[in-house]
Write an enzyme that holds these catalytic residues in place. Structure first.
Site, PDB file in Angstrom:
ATOM      1  N   ARG A  99      27.555  38.911  20.416  1.00  0.00           N
ATOM      2  CA  ARG A  99      28.644  39.358  20.715  1.00  0.00           C
ATOM      3  C   ARG A  99      28.912  38.929  22.141  1.00  0.00           C
ATOM      4  NH1 ARG A  99      32.891  40.283  20.542  1.00  0.00           N
ATOM      5  NH2 ARG A  99      32.100  40.936  17.866  1.00  0.00           N
ATOM      6  N   LYS A 134      44.340  39.056  40.770  1.00  0.00           N
ATOM      7  CA  LYS A 134      44.810  40.284  40.185  1.00  0.00           C
ATOM      8  C   LYS A 134      43.317  39.586  39.453  1.00  0.00           C
ATOM      9  CE  LYS A 134      48.628  41.443  41.799  1.00  0.00           C
ATOM     10  NZ  LYS A 134      50.685  41.495  41.296  1.00  0.00           N
ATOM     11  N   LYS A 166      51.084  38.213  54.913  1.00  0.00           N
ATOM     12  CA  LYS A 166      52.332  38.821  53.663  1.00  0.00           C
ATOM     13  C   LYS A 166      52.743  40.101  54.456  1.00  0.00           C
ATOM     14  CE  LYS A 166      51.258  39.541  49.454  1.00  0.00           C
ATOM     15  NZ  LYS A 166      50.750  39.800  48.361  1.00  0.00           N
TER      16      LYS A 166
END
Length: 283
Positions: A99, A134, A166
């Site tokens: 798994r 992200k 930014k």
């Protein structure tokens, strides 16, 4: 065999501790200790595989005596039924590692597959598909590795390897005039760090093109027409242009045709669906 960073090494160990805990009770009581078996991991959907070396490392940490053979390599296309990894050894060990190995491979293969779809849609243009920050906390190195396997290109790894100014930074700076002094100081103290400035308007693009030391300009949420104007404004030399915002599989082709150099896509990592892979024992 790929060399993993300390963070990735710790991630493998954490994943095994999380799943195995004090021991695999099912295998201990229901699988004979002396039982040796052959098994294989195969694709149950079409896509691009990634994380194969990671899966191999998982099996080896559970049992160094397990024999493994990679049938595919990271970045390979697979179709339903294709074998990706073949395993031979103690049945208990194979079942205990199963798994965790699949979790790594399915997640990373999903990112590679997702990335490959964006890359395919931009073929014939100059635009390269970029990832973002992200990412799943702790998984960044691995997920960015999967982006490359899918044909994409890595953006900055973190806050330390590129200065990305930014809109909030510009507001905090309070004046555009101080931007050049800040760039000059950064280039003097950290000459290997590149500088990227975010532009929301063509007026900002024009202002940024007049600055020295700017490596990239991020075109944030601009229409395709405005991005074409920005490309024309930049001309044949100057900072590279990156498109960002509103990028998906429906819009990416038209964005790439504006002439931008890069298209950053947060969805490569934050919205990737795991590729369906499974482990089966040979009869």
């Amino acid at each position: 065999m790929q060399q993993f960073s300390d963070v990735s090494d710790q991630l493998i160990d954490l994943a095994l501790v999380e799943d195995i805990g004090p021991g695999d009770v099912t295998s201990r009581y229901f699988v004979p200790e002396e039982k040796s078996s052959k098994a294989y991991i195969y694709a149950k959907a079409d896509g691009v595989v990634a994380g194969i070396d990671l899966a191999i490392e998982v099996f080896r940490r559970v049992d160094a005596e397990v024999s493994l053979m990679a049938v595919k390599q990271d970045g390979d296309q697979v179709q339903y039924g294709d074998h990706v990894l073949e395993i031979e050894g103690a049945a208990r060990s194979i079942l205990t590692a199963e798994r965790t190995a699949l979790n790594f491979m399915q997640r990373l293969s999903g990112i590679a597959t997702n990335t490959s779809r964006y890359v395919a849609l931009t073929e014939g243009t100059r635009a390269k598909i970029l990832d973002t920050r992200k990412t799943t906390p702790g998984w960044r190195q691995l997920e960015k590795m999967a982006v490359v396997a899918g044909g994409g290109t890595n953006h900055r790894m973190g806050l330390y390897d590129r200065a990305m100014v930014k809109d909030n930074h510009i507001v905090a700076q309070d004046k555009l005039a101080g931007m050049q002094a800040a760039i000059d100081q950064l280039k003097q103290e950290l000459p290997d760090v590149e500088v990227e400035l975010e532009a929301d308007t063509l007026e900002q693009v024009k202002s940024f093109l007049e600055l020295n030391g700017v490596d990239y300009i991020l075109l944030d949420n601009m229409s395709n027409d405005l991005m074409r104007e920005a490309v024309a404004m930049r001309g044949d030399s100057g900072p590279l242009l990156e498109a960002s915002g509103g990028v998906n599989l429906t819009t990416v082709k038209a964005i790439s045709e504006t002439g931008v150099d890069f298209i950053s896509v947060g969805a490569l990592t934050h919205s990737a669906v795991a590729l369906d892979l499974s482990l089966e024992f040979c009869e």
